[in-house]
Design a protein around this motif. Structure first.
Motif, PDB file in Angstrom:
ATOM      1  N   PHE A  37       0.401  -2.601   5.260  1.00 38.98           N
ATOM      2  CA  PHE A  37      -0.229  -1.960   6.409  1.00 38.98           C
ATOM      3  C   PHE A  37      -1.589  -2.575   6.743  1.00 38.98           C
TER       4      PHE A  37
ATOM      5  N   LEU B 165      -8.036   8.039   9.079  1.00 37.76           N
ATOM      6  CA  LEU B 165      -7.405   6.836   8.564  1.00 37.76           C
ATOM      7  C   LEU B 165      -6.055   6.652   9.256  1.00 37.76           C
ATOM      8  N   ASN B 166      -5.916   5.540   9.975  1.00 37.03           N
ATOM      9  CA  ASN B 166      -4.661   5.182  10.630  1.00 37.03           C
ATOM     10  C   ASN B 166      -4.099   3.933   9.975  1.00 37.03           C
ATOM     11  N   ALA B 167      -2.782   3.854   9.855  1.00 38.02           N
ATOM     12  CA  ALA B 167      -2.146   2.715   9.199  1.00 38.02           C
ATOM     13  C   ALA B 167      -1.001   2.201  10.058  1.00 38.02           C
TER      14      ALA B 167
ATOM     15  N   ILE C 254      -5.037  -1.153   8.069  1.00 41.95           N
ATOM     16  CA  ILE C 254      -5.643   0.177   8.080  1.00 41.95           C
ATOM     17  C   ILE C 254      -6.946   0.167   8.859  1.00 41.95           C
TER      18      ILE C 254
ATOM     19  N   TYR D 201       0.303   7.224  10.890  1.00 43.44           N
ATOM     20  CA  TYR D 201       0.791   5.933  10.418  1.00 43.44           C
ATOM     21  C   TYR D 201       2.068   5.551  11.154  1.00 43.44           C
TER      22      TYR D 201
ATOM     23  N   THR E 247     -10.257   2.825  10.072  1.00 43.97           N
ATOM     24  CA  THR E 247     -10.907   4.080   9.696  1.00 43.97           C
ATOM     25  C   THR E 247     -11.930   4.484  10.744  1.00 43.97           C
TER      26      THR E 247
ATOM     27  N   ILE F  31       0.652   5.121   1.409  1.00 39.38           N
ATOM     28  CA  ILE F  31      -0.047   6.034   2.309  1.00 39.38           C
ATOM     29  C   ILE F  31       0.503   7.437   2.101  1.00 39.38           C
TER      30      ILE F  31
ATOM     31  N   GLN G 244       0.823  -1.201   0.000  1.00 38.76           N
ATOM     32  CA  GLN G 244       0.000   0.000   0.000  1.00 38.76           C
ATOM     33  C   GLN G 244       0.860   1.255   0.000  1.00 38.76           C
TER      34      GLN G 244
ATOM     35  N   ARG H 254      -1.779  13.486   8.526  1.00 39.01           N
ATOM     36  CA  ARG H 254      -1.439  12.084   8.798  1.00 39.01           C
ATOM     37  C   ARG H 254      -0.027  11.994   9.382  1.00 39.01           C
TER      38      ARG H 254
END
Length: 506
Positions: free
Chosen positions: A226, A240-242, A228, A283, A230, A189, A187, A298
């Motif tokens: 990742f 949105l956290n990763a 993820i 992240y 939400t 980010i 992914q 982020r």
């Protein structure tokens, strides 16, 4: 076919606008934007409004291929202009026409368009490039961090140089579209809102958009595998956290901290006013250094921040920067206190909210912990209001910087103090400010002359006396009563310790 004919007078006017009045009026843009700490950072002669980055990245080889389209407006008659960039460029076009280009200095891409660019006009630049960012070092430092499954672009005061051409200084903010093609199962980010995710022939393209002005160093990229999560804030902002799928023993502590992003942001809105952006999150990649960075919308968190368990204080710090540092940014890097002093003070206010030590108790502790003997403790020799490039991220900028805010709070009272904390990021949203600007604003709101107070606590290279009216308790030196939150706050002392490059002087 329809032909459009211009009247002779209109045609003549158009022709005159297309031809420079005097070739002598056109000159190269400056190779630096004028920063007192980093003279070669940023560039002069133009202002960027938008970046469109179309990238392809292969994690196994670290090969990054890119096409950057830059939309800008000239601020002078330009014969040539510079971009900050370090990878190998194959082609540059300006307004659709091939341009000559060369490199100079440590990261200067000099572009000479086929035709000079008149002042006040809009223009486009397309730069095609490729390279391995991990092989690029500038003064022995890099903002491109390889991970076991990919890479991260994050650094301060510069990071764009390693992955896209830009006017790399907070004075020139722009909106961003970041489109990244990576192998399936991986992914990409970035900042803002994910617009789409499209897979085809073994590759997946992630398209991100940031619709508010953003400094180039606050633009980030993380490629890897990742997990993820939400969420949505009470005001409808998407979260949105990763998390890397390979965080190991740090996984639980990282999630227990970053998953409180929504809660922390909603609490900060009570202090600083409405959240300034349309996306939120954070992240945590694997195998990276321990620093954290307030990348816009982020934040990036290194795993070391959670090595000793969950630490919401670091989340408070980086989210506070969304107001103080991201939405409202420095004019010059010497003004770093308007970022870091306030993010640190937000940690003190969180401690106060959580009942783990008031901001006053933390101020007393900081004052008492550092002796006035500069041979033993150089803490007080650093001036938070202008610390110098070698001390830009010194702990004094954070702790002495927060201490100055507590002294201000004691001087003007909570009503005016919290009015300032909320008003400042509102009236300056999307802009750039200096320490002097903040002092003037605080004086306007409070109606008091605060010059002596700030001179003492921000600009005097020695330990200030602690008079009763400053509200700082000298008796704390004997009592040594450590607030319960102090260990968690102190654990973030390395929050921006990312192999900084003191004395780069460029």
């Amino acid at each position: 076919m329809h032909r459009r004919f211009l009247a002779p007078s209109v045609f003549a006017t158009s022709l005159l606008l297309a031809i420079p009045a005097s070739a002598a009026s056109f000159s190269p843009g400056a190779p630096g934007i004028g920063d007192s700490y980093y003279p070669a950072s940023g560039n002069g002669g133009y202002d960027v409004s938008h970046y469109d980055l179309r990238l392809k990245y292969q994690p196994t080889t670290d090969l990054l291929e890119g096409t950057a389209t830059i939309l800008a407006t000239t601020e002078q008659d330009l014969s040539r202009f510079n971009l900050d960039f370090g990878l190998k460029v194959s082609e540059v076009r300006v307004n659709g026409r091939k341009a000559e280009f060369s490199t100079s200095g440590v990261h200067e891409l000099e572009v000479t368009p086929a035709a000079p660019l008149p002042e006040g006009g809009s223009f486009s630049v397309v730069v095609r490039y490729a390279g391995k960012p991990s092989e690029l070092e500038i003064d022995g430092w890099t903002a491109w961090l390889r991970t076991p499954d990919g890479a991260v672009a994050a650094g301060e005061p510069e990071s764009a140089v390693w992955w896209f051409p830009s006017n790399d200084h907070p004075l020139d903010k722009a909106t961003f579209d970041v489109s990244v093609l990576v192998p399936d199962g991986t992914q990409a980010i970035s900042n803002g809102v994910l617009q789409s995710e499209i897979s085809q022939l073994g590759w997946t393209r992630f398209n991100w958009r940031s619709n508010k002005p953003q400094a180039p160093y606050l633009t980030t990229l993380a490629v890897g595998e990742f997990d993820i999560t939400t969420d949505t804030t009470a005001n409808g902002v998407p979260v949105l956290n990763a998390y890397s799928k390979d965080l190991g023993d740090d996984d639980g502590a990282a999630r227990a901290s970053v998953e409180r992003t929504t809660e922390v942001a909603e609490w900060l809105e009570e202090i600083f006013g409405p959240y300034p952006f349309n996306a939120l999150g954070g992240y945590v990649p694997n195998g990276t250094p321990g620093f954290a960075l307030e990348t816009q919308t982020r934040p990036f968190y290194g795993t070391r921040q959670f090595r000793n368990g969950a630490n919401v204080s670091v989340v408070v710090h980086e989210l506070a920067h969304q107001w103080y540092g991201d939405s409202v940014s420095v004019k010059d890097w010497k003004d770093i206190w308007v970022n870091e002093g306030f993010a640190r003070y937000a940690q003190w206010l969180w401690s106060e909210k959580e009942g783990e030590g008031t901001a006053q108790e933390l101020a007393d502790w900081v004052y008492a912990e550092h002796t006035g003997d500069t041979d033993i403790d150089p803490f007080w020799t650093v001036k938070p209001g202008d610390p110098g490039p070698e001390n830009q991220f010194d702990i004094a900028v954070y702790d002495r910087g927060a201490l100055a805010l507590q002294v201000l709070r004691n001087e003007i009272g909570d009503k005016d103090f919290f009015a300032i904390l909320k008003g400042w990021p509102t009236v300056n949203a999307g802009g750039n400010v200096s320490v002097a600007d903040f002092i003037a604003y605080a004086e306007k709101v409070s109606g008091k002359d605060l010059g002596a107070l700030f001179d003492t606590w921000l600009f005097t290279p020695s330990k200030p006396a602690a008079p009763a009216e400053a509200g700082i308790s000298a008796t704390a030196a004997k009592a040594r009563v450590q607030p319960r939150s102090w260990k968690k706050i102190a654990a973030t002392n390395t929050v921006h310790d990312h192999g900084d490059h003191p004395g780069r002087g460029h």
